[in-house]
Design a protein around this motif. Structure first.
Motif, PDB file in Angstrom:
ATOM      1  N   SER A  29       0.545  -1.536  -0.280  1.00  0.00           N
ATOM      2  CA  SER A  29      -0.192  -0.130   0.049  1.00  0.00           C
ATOM      3  C   SER A  29       1.165   0.964   0.097  1.00  0.00           C
ATOM      4  N   ARG A  31       1.199   4.679   1.210  1.00  0.00           N
ATOM      5  CA  ARG A  31       0.559   5.366   3.129  1.00  0.00           C
ATOM      6  C   ARG A  31       1.055   6.917   2.736  1.00  0.00           C
ATOM      7  N   THR A  35      -0.972  13.391   8.235  1.00  0.00           N
ATOM      8  CA  THR A  35      -3.024  13.289   8.748  1.00  0.00           C
ATOM      9  C   THR A  35      -3.979  13.603   7.881  1.00  0.00           C
ATOM     10  N   ARG A  38      -3.778  11.546   4.751  1.00  0.00           N
ATOM     11  CA  ARG A  38      -4.208   9.257   5.008  1.00  0.00           C
ATOM     12  C   ARG A  38      -5.380   9.237   5.490  1.00  0.00           C
ATOM     13  N   ALA A  43      -5.303   4.889   2.642  1.00  0.00           N
ATOM     14  CA  ALA A  43      -3.658   3.463   1.762  1.00  0.00           C
ATOM     15  C   ALA A  43      -4.616   3.498   1.062  1.00  0.00           C
ATOM     16  N   GLY A 130       4.789  10.628   0.604  1.00  0.00           N
ATOM     17  CA  GLY A 130       4.117   9.088   1.553  1.00  0.00           C
ATOM     18  C   GLY A 130       5.381   8.356   1.461  1.00  0.00           C
ATOM     19  N   ASP A 133       4.348   0.829   0.931  1.00  0.00           N
ATOM     20  CA  ASP A 133       5.106   0.074   2.253  1.00  0.00           C
ATOM     21  C   ASP A 133       4.648  -1.211   1.099  1.00  0.00           C
TER      22      ASP A 133
END
Length: 141
Positions: A29, A31, A35, A38, A43, A130, A133
């Motif tokens: 994903s 990320r 904040t 997000r 994600a 970002g 991951d």
């Protein structure tokens, strides 16, 4: 003196023969660091495939991108400019399709890559940054 170029070819040969350490397929994903981004976008799913020559193709969020070579003259990190065929997220009011991926050298079996989701490849002060991951997938690349 007839073969003055031979030492240069011997040095250049191994450089072209090496494959990228992240060659293969990756899934995970994207990320966001901020904040607000997000919470608003969540994600995004990611599927990547690095070819042995360093070309990258796959999907980020809702958009796919064709095989793309890293920008010449950059690195490390290697820089990829990806144009998605659809906005990265249906929840994004700006419908952004431009993604810059920066791949930093990392140990085999890991991928250290950040991304910038942008409205255009030029300066975008409202881009979101970002991290990807992802984990390697078993099987042929």
């Amino acid at each position: 003196m007839r073969h003055w170029w031979l030492p240069f070819m011997l040095l250049a040969g191994p450089l072209h023969a090496q494959s990228a350490p992240e060659t293969g397929r990756w899934r995970g994903s994207a990320r966001f660091f901020e904040t607000d981004a997000r919470q608003a976008l969540g994600a995004m799913p990611v599927e990547l495939r690095f070819d042995a020559d360093g070309r990258l193709q796959g999907r980020i969020g809702d958009g796919a991108f064709a095989a793309t070579a890293p920008e010449p003259g950059h690195g490390p990190p290697r820089v990829y400019r990806l144009l998605l065929d659809a906005p990265a997220s249906a929840r994004d009011p700006r419908a952004r399709r431009h993604v810059v991926v920066l791949v930093t050298p990392s140990p085999p079996g890991t991928l250290d890559a950040d991304f910038h989701l942008k409205s255009r490849f030029a300066l975008d002060l409202r881009m979101n940054v970002g991290h990807l991951d992802v984990a390697p997938l078993a099987g042929p690349p």
